[in-house]
Design an enzyme around this catalytic site. Structure first.
Site, PDB file in Angstrom:
ATOM      1  N   LYS A   1      -0.761   3.562  -2.286  1.00 10.18           N
ATOM      2  CA  LYS A   1       0.197   2.668  -3.000  1.00 10.18           C
ATOM      3  C   LYS A   1       0.320   2.621  -4.486  1.00 10.18           C
ATOM      4  CE  LYS A   1       1.220   1.984   1.616  1.00 10.18           C
ATOM      5  NZ  LYS A   1       0.094   2.489   2.390  1.00 10.18           N
TER       6      LYS A   1
ATOM      7  N   ASP B   1     -10.728  -3.772   4.180  1.00 14.16           N
ATOM      8  CA  ASP B   1      -9.705  -2.822   4.046  1.00 14.16           C
ATOM      9  C   ASP B   1      -8.747  -3.197   2.775  1.00 14.16           C
ATOM     10  OD1 ASP B   1      -7.927  -0.745   4.179  1.00 14.16           O
ATOM     11  OD2 ASP B   1      -6.986  -1.485   6.291  1.00 14.16           O
TER      12      ASP B   1
ATOM     13  N   TRP C   1      -2.667  -4.031  11.199  1.00 12.33           N
ATOM     14  CA  TRP C   1      -2.076  -2.879  11.102  1.00 12.33           C
ATOM     15  C   TRP C   1      -2.338  -2.021  12.360  1.00 12.33           C
ATOM     16  CZ3 TRP C   1      -4.242   1.852   8.632  1.00 12.33           C
ATOM     17  CH2 TRP C   1      -3.260   2.958   8.233  1.00 12.33           C
TER      18      TRP C   1
ATOM     19  N   ALA D   1      -6.282  -1.757   0.667  1.00 13.02           N
ATOM     20  CA  ALA D   1      -5.140  -0.453   0.664  1.00 13.02           C
ATOM     21  C   ALA D   1      -3.892  -0.997  -0.265  1.00 13.02           C
ATOM     22  CB  ALA D   1      -4.481  -0.478   1.949  1.00 13.02           C
TER      23      ALA D   1
HETATM   24  C1  LMR Z   1       2.365   1.059   6.838  1.00 11.67           C
HETATM   25  O1  LMR Z   1       1.767   0.113   7.221  1.00 11.67           O
HETATM   26  O2  LMR Z   1       3.454   1.166   6.815  1.00 11.67           O
HETATM   27  C2  LMR Z   1       1.610   1.925   5.807  1.00 11.67           C
HETATM   28  O3  LMR Z   1       0.298   1.676   5.786  1.00 11.67           O
HETATM   29  C3  LMR Z   1       1.809   3.325   6.071  1.00 11.67           C
HETATM   30  C4  LMR Z   1       1.375   3.781   7.448  1.00 11.67           C
HETATM   31  O4  LMR Z   1       0.675   4.768   7.392  1.00 11.67           O
HETATM   32  O5  LMR Z   1       1.512   3.092   8.501  1.00 11.67           O
END
Ligand code: LMR
Length: 392
Positions: free
Chosen positions: A243, A208, A128, A210
């Site tokens: 989420k 993590d 991410w 999420a």
């Molecule tokens: C994403 O990756 O789209 C989500 O985790 C939202 C974000 O804050 O990036």
């Protein structure tokens, strides 16, 4: 002074929201930022959360400060879901605190690790984009390992060599489930091996989590984290309710620390509290209070878990449709069927990503990451046809 600041690029993922909104085409498709959508394309408030919010309005007597740790009833209520019902605090070795969303918990986890002497973070590639961004902002060094093979499975050699290379002063960041951006998770057997390797590693695991509940269910999605907790002496967990409670903009998350000995926990958490105070002082209350009310009420808990099941089932159906399409133009969609959560990567070139936007009004990240939850039975055929046209 202020004109010393240079223009920064907009966050690429968040910028997609505006790009999509500004597109006048009625059949445009938003597969960008990670929010769940129903078959009608909506992101409704969970029914269980609405009921809890109603109760909150009626019963909340004060909005006076709670302290840097936030709502500890919320923090504790989550623990059996994360760490299991047998020993959710691992005999006094785990404590938590509320944070503003998953990003707040990651920020706190990384800052705490930094204070503890972590100077280098191992993270999978891809990951991410906010992971490296937070590390960079804190001045923590980074090393990457390959997360996935070209065949769309987890790259075990990548994680094995990262753990083998980790030294004292290193942390190893892992996605608990529903890997963002690939959707490629470790299997239970792979987690067993990873947990065993971490048991003997000087690297500090940071998990993590999420998307718990959006892969295979609340229990299965915690499998890897629980294996690591059972094997490794110490661990930090960054948790998001954005989420799985649909609380996105209410910024609801938690940070948990697991220490080798119960006696070390108070000092560790006092650093979390001090860091929170210096950053946001105290987390926003509303989302955590609503989630706590849900978890404290048997009926609302059943309703919440049922709503979560429906979300997962719908995403599985969309994934099955994509997988059934198989080879589409120049790409094979089959692996998406076995991947988990909101995201998967389709190997589009940058030109193809742009062509999907320009020619078809279909918006997703430049990495080729699509949010599967943006697909519905009304638009999935258009999406597949567009993929065929652009990659063929
Ligand atoms: C994403 O990756 O789209 C989500 O985790 C939202 C974000 O804050 O990036």
């Amino acid at each position: 002074m202020l004109n010393n600041l240079e223009q920064q690029p907009a966050d690429a993922l968040l910028a997609l929201i505006k790009l999509h909104n500004d597109d006048p085409r009625v059949d445009k498709i938003d597969l960008g930022v990670g929010v769940y959508r129903t078959g009608q394309g909506d992101t409704p408030v969970f029914g269980a959360i609405k009921a809890a919010e109603q109760r909150l309005v009626e019963t909340q007597a004060s909005k006076a400060y709670l302290g840097p740790e936030g709502d500890m009833g919320f923090v504790r209520a989550l623990m059996p879901y994360i760490f299991g019902t047998d020993a959710p605090d691992m005999g006094g070795r785990i404590e938590g605190m509320q944070t503003p969303g998953g990003t707040g918990s990651l920020r706190l986890a990384f800052a705490m690790a930094d204070r503890a002497g972590i100077t280098r973070m191992w993270m999978g590639s891809p990951t991410w984009p906010n992971h490296p961004q937070i590390c960079k902002d804190l001045g923590i060094g980074m090393e990457t390992f390959s997360h996935a093979t070209p065949e769309g499975t987890a790259d075990m050699d990548g994680i094995r060599s990262a753990i083998a290379s980790a030294q004292s002063g290193d942390a190893i960041l892992l996605h608990g489930c529903c890997h963002n951006p690939t959707g490629i998770d470790y299997t239970n057997e792979q987690w067993d091996e990873i947990a065993g390797l971490l048991a003997d590693s000087p690297g500090l695991p940071i998990l993590d989590l999420a998307y718990q509940g959006l892969g295979h269910g609340m229990e299965q999605d915690a499998y890897g984290l629980r294996r690591v907790a059972a094997a490794a002496p110490e661990m930090l967990v960054a948790y998001s309710c954005d989420k799985n409670f649909g609380l996105y903009r209410d910024r609801t998350g938690a940070l948990y620390a697991m220490t080798a000995e119960p006696g070390a926990l108070a000092a560790v958490m006092s650093n979390g509290h001090a860091l929170a105070r210096a950053n946001w002082s105290q987390p926003p209350d509303h989302g955590a209070a609503a989630a706590r009310i849900v978890m404290e009420d048997e009926g609302l808990t059943v309703q919440w878990l049922d709503e979560l099941d429906q979300m997962r089932t719908r995403m599985r159906q969309m994934r099955a449709r994509l997988a059934a399409a198989g080879q589409v133009g120049g790409v094979d969609l089959t692996p998406l069927g076995g991947q988990n959560g909101l995201f998967s990567i389709i190997p589009f070139t940058p030109e193809q990503v742009q062509a999907m936007r320009d020619r078809h009004g279909i918006y997703f990240a430049g990495s080729g990451r699509i949010n599967v939850a943006g697909l519905t039975s009304a638009n999935i055929d258009n999406f597949i046809a567009a993929v065929a046209e652009v990659t063929g």
